[in-house]
Design a protein around this motif. Structure first.
Motif, PDB file in Angstrom:
ATOM      1  N   ALA A 150      31.577 123.097  61.393  1.00 25.29           N
ATOM      2  CA  ALA A 150      30.829 123.582  62.531  1.00 25.29           C
ATOM      3  C   ALA A 150      29.378 123.642  62.902  1.00 25.29           C
ATOM      4  O   ALA A 150      28.499 123.228  62.897  1.00 25.29           O
ATOM      5  CB  ALA A 150      30.656 126.086  62.091  1.00 25.29           C
ATOM      6  N   GLY A 151      29.273 124.102  64.481  1.00 22.58           N
ATOM      7  CA  GLY A 151      28.127 123.629  64.931  1.00 22.58           C
ATOM      8  C   GLY A 151      27.993 122.489  65.843  1.00 22.58           C
ATOM      9  O   GLY A 151      28.919 121.544  65.045  1.00 22.58           O
ATOM     10  N   ALA A 152      26.732 121.880  66.804  1.00 21.20           N
ATOM     11  CA  ALA A 152      27.192 120.791  67.270  1.00 21.20           C
ATOM     12  C   ALA A 152      26.540 119.739  66.079  1.00 21.20           C
ATOM     13  O   ALA A 152      25.610 119.914  65.311  1.00 21.20           O
ATOM     14  CB  ALA A 152      25.694 120.765  67.836  1.00 21.20           C
ATOM     15  N   GLN A 153      26.811 118.325  66.718  1.00 20.49           N
ATOM     16  CA  GLN A 153      26.721 117.153  65.631  1.00 20.49           C
ATOM     17  C   GLN A 153      26.058 115.920  66.600  1.00 20.49           C
ATOM     18  O   GLN A 153      26.862 116.076  67.307  1.00 20.49           O
ATOM     19  CB  GLN A 153      27.981 117.098  65.243  1.00 20.49           C
ATOM     20  N   ARG A 154      24.952 115.755  65.945  1.00 24.43           N
ATOM     21  CA  ARG A 154      24.378 114.849  67.692  1.00 24.43           C
ATOM     22  C   ARG A 154      24.385 113.043  66.422  1.00 24.43           C
ATOM     23  O   ARG A 154      24.295 112.955  65.621  1.00 24.43           O
ATOM     24  CB  ARG A 154      22.779 114.806  66.846  1.00 24.43           C
ATOM     25  N   ARG A 155      24.587 111.940  67.703  1.00 25.41           N
ATOM     26  CA  ARG A 155      25.318 111.173  67.588  1.00 25.41           C
ATOM     27  C   ARG A 155      24.798 110.189  69.063  1.00 25.41           C
ATOM     28  O   ARG A 155      24.129 110.712  69.815  1.00 25.41           O
ATOM     29  CB  ARG A 155      26.841 110.945  67.836  1.00 25.41           C
ATOM     30  N   SER A 156      24.228 108.795  68.186  1.00 24.70           N
ATOM     31  CA  SER A 156      23.327 108.011  68.814  1.00 24.70           C
ATOM     32  C   SER A 156      24.409 107.331  69.667  1.00 24.70           C
ATOM     33  O   SER A 156      25.645 106.677  69.664  1.00 24.70           O
ATOM     34  CB  SER A 156      22.768 107.194  68.344  1.00 24.70           C
TER      35      SER A 156
ATOM     36  N   LEU B 203      32.379 107.282  67.540  1.00 27.72           N
ATOM     37  CA  LEU B 203      31.836 108.477  67.145  1.00 27.72           C
ATOM     38  C   LEU B 203      32.512 109.281  65.656  1.00 27.72           C
ATOM     39  O   LEU B 203      34.023 109.093  66.511  1.00 27.72           O
ATOM     40  CB  LEU B 203      32.045 109.219  68.228  1.00 27.72           C
ATOM     41  N   THR B 204      32.367 109.178  64.818  1.00 25.40           N
ATOM     42  CA  THR B 204      32.345 110.336  64.060  1.00 25.40           C
ATOM     43  C   THR B 204      31.957 111.176  63.166  1.00 25.40           C
ATOM     44  O   THR B 204      30.868 111.441  63.355  1.00 25.40           O
ATOM     45  CB  THR B 204      32.692 109.300  62.581  1.00 25.40           C
ATOM     46  N   LEU B 205      32.743 112.341  63.755  1.00 22.81           N
ATOM     47  CA  LEU B 205      32.708 113.501  63.291  1.00 22.81           C
ATOM     48  C   LEU B 205      33.193 114.197  62.041  1.00 22.81           C
ATOM     49  O   LEU B 205      34.125 114.288  61.630  1.00 22.81           O
ATOM     50  CB  LEU B 205      32.871 114.630  64.550  1.00 22.81           C
TER      51      LEU B 205
ATOM     52  N   ILE C  55      28.117 116.326  70.035  1.00 20.92           N
ATOM     53  CA  ILE C  55      29.642 117.414  70.627  1.00 20.92           C
ATOM     54  C   ILE C  55      29.689 118.507  69.225  1.00 20.92           C
ATOM     55  O   ILE C  55      29.332 119.086  68.431  1.00 20.92           O
ATOM     56  CB  ILE C  55      30.090 116.436  69.647  1.00 20.92           C
ATOM     57  N   THR C  56      30.284 120.002  69.758  1.00 16.73           N
ATOM     58  CA  THR C  56      30.817 120.796  68.841  1.00 16.73           C
ATOM     59  C   THR C  56      31.704 121.192  69.018  1.00 16.73           C
ATOM     60  O   THR C  56      32.841 121.316  70.215  1.00 16.73           O
ATOM     61  CB  THR C  56      29.972 121.838  69.905  1.00 16.73           C
ATOM     62  N   PRO C  57      32.526 120.154  68.056  1.00 21.12           N
ATOM     63  CA  PRO C  57      34.295 120.803  67.536  1.00 21.12           C
ATOM     64  C   PRO C  57      34.505 121.844  67.541  1.00 21.12           C
ATOM     65  O   PRO C  57      34.228 123.038  67.340  1.00 21.12           O
ATOM     66  CB  PRO C  57      34.603 120.230  66.493  1.00 21.12           C
ATOM     67  N   GLY C  58      35.585 122.211  67.683  1.00 16.26           N
ATOM     68  CA  GLY C  58      36.369 123.360  67.644  1.00 16.26           C
ATOM     69  C   GLY C  58      36.038 124.184  69.078  1.00 16.26           C
ATOM     70  O   GLY C  58      35.087 124.096  70.023  1.00 16.26           O
ATOM     71  N   THR C  59      36.635 125.149  69.308  1.00 16.43           N
ATOM     72  CA  THR C  59      36.175 126.332  69.909  1.00 16.43           C
ATOM     73  C   THR C  59      35.880 127.530  70.150  1.00 16.43           C
ATOM     74  O   THR C  59      35.223 128.053  70.686  1.00 16.43           O
ATOM     75  CB  THR C  59      37.368 127.681  69.838  1.00 16.43           C
TER      76      THR C  59
ATOM     77  N   PHE D 214      22.178 113.380  76.240  1.00 16.47           N
ATOM     78  CA  PHE D 214      20.993 113.119  76.673  1.00 16.47           C
ATOM     79  C   PHE D 214      19.780 111.755  77.143  1.00 16.47           C
ATOM     80  O   PHE D 214      20.899 110.793  76.086  1.00 16.47           O
ATOM     81  CB  PHE D 214      19.697 113.838  74.950  1.00 16.47           C
ATOM     82  N   GLY D 215      19.055 112.076  77.519  1.00 21.41           N
ATOM     83  CA  GLY D 215      18.172 111.144  77.957  1.00 21.41           C
ATOM     84  C   GLY D 215      16.795 110.986  77.802  1.00 21.41           C
ATOM     85  O   GLY D 215      16.518 112.094  77.386  1.00 21.41           O
ATOM     86  N   ARG D 216      16.023 110.089  78.562  1.00 27.53           N
ATOM     87  CA  ARG D 216      14.593 109.861  78.070  1.00 27.53           C
ATOM     88  C   ARG D 216      14.383 111.574  78.883  1.00 27.53           C
ATOM     89  O   ARG D 216      14.384 110.978  80.600  1.00 27.53           O
ATOM     90  CB  ARG D 216      14.180 108.570  78.411  1.00 27.53           C
TER      91      ARG D 216
END
Length: 226
Positions: A179-185, A173-175, A137-141, A218-220
């Protein structure tokens, strides 16, 4: 016992009181021919061992399949899981929900309401079930740090997944406010849709709306759609 063969006599019948009490009813066995004593502990130990074996079998049936899936998820190569339809609770003019899934980080989706946008959601649907492992998830504009102040940023997001059997599961999910993408499981299988609901936001105010520049699923790589 008499050792002289001529003096060996056949024992007579036992008294009635010895026959009644039991231990003396039978001929006493010779040393070395006595049967092994069965103690109470032997029987108890057998039952305990059987109970442990059954318990281990049940635990194996319950936990081995999830453990197998978790191991595969950990080592699997990721590949994008493309949604077939995208919806949202509402959208700001010119910023529809599909812009959050267009693989461009300078376009964004916003609900068009000020403050945190609590309760607003964006949803991805799949025509065939998919096992999702991670979300970016990339927050913001955009991904630019100097543009973070242009909108509120999602903070806590609830991911609600619907499986092909109709059951649902949630992931909180907690972000971070960066700036930039944040990976969560995610780690959920057989999904037909996943909804991201905003619960709170960073830097919320009356003159800002929350914005999400990009959501990547994303998946397998060897069978994310199975």
């Amino acid at each position: 016992m008499p050792l002289a063969e001529s003096e060996i006599r056949t024992p007579g019948p036992l008294p009635w009181w010895r026959r009644l009490l039991g231990p003396g009813r039978h001929e006493t066995p010779w040393a070395g021919e006595r049967p092994r004593l069965r103690r109470a502990f032997d029987s108890v130990g057998t039952w305990i061992a059987a109970a442990l074996a059954v318990t281990l079998l049940i635990l194996g049936i319950i936990y081995i399949p999830p453990a197998y899936q978790a191991t595969r998820d950990h080592f699997a190569k990721r590949s994008p899981a493309e949604p077939d339809a995208i919806r949202a609770s509402r959208s700001y003019s010119g910023h529809p929900p599909k812009l959050a899934f267009d693989k461009l980080n300078n376009t964004w989706w916003g609900p068009g309401v000020s403050q945190s946008g609590q309760g607003e959601w964006i949803e991805a649907r799949f025509s065939r079930p998919v096992r999702l492992l991670d979300v970016l998830i990339t927050p913001g504009t955009s991904t630019r740090a100097d543009q973070l102040s242009e909108s509120a940023l999602p903070h806590r997001v609830k991911a609600t997944v619907t499986k092909k059997d109709g059951s649902t599961a949630t992931r909180e999910l907690t972000l971070d406010p960066g700036a930039g993408a944040q990976r969560r499981s995610l780690r959920v299988g057989e999904i037909t849709r996943v909804r991201f609901t905003i619960e709170s936001a960073h830097a919320a105010s009356a003159d800002k709306q929350v914005a999400i520049a990009e959501i990547e699923l994303f998946g397998r790589s060897d069978g994310s759609r199975s």
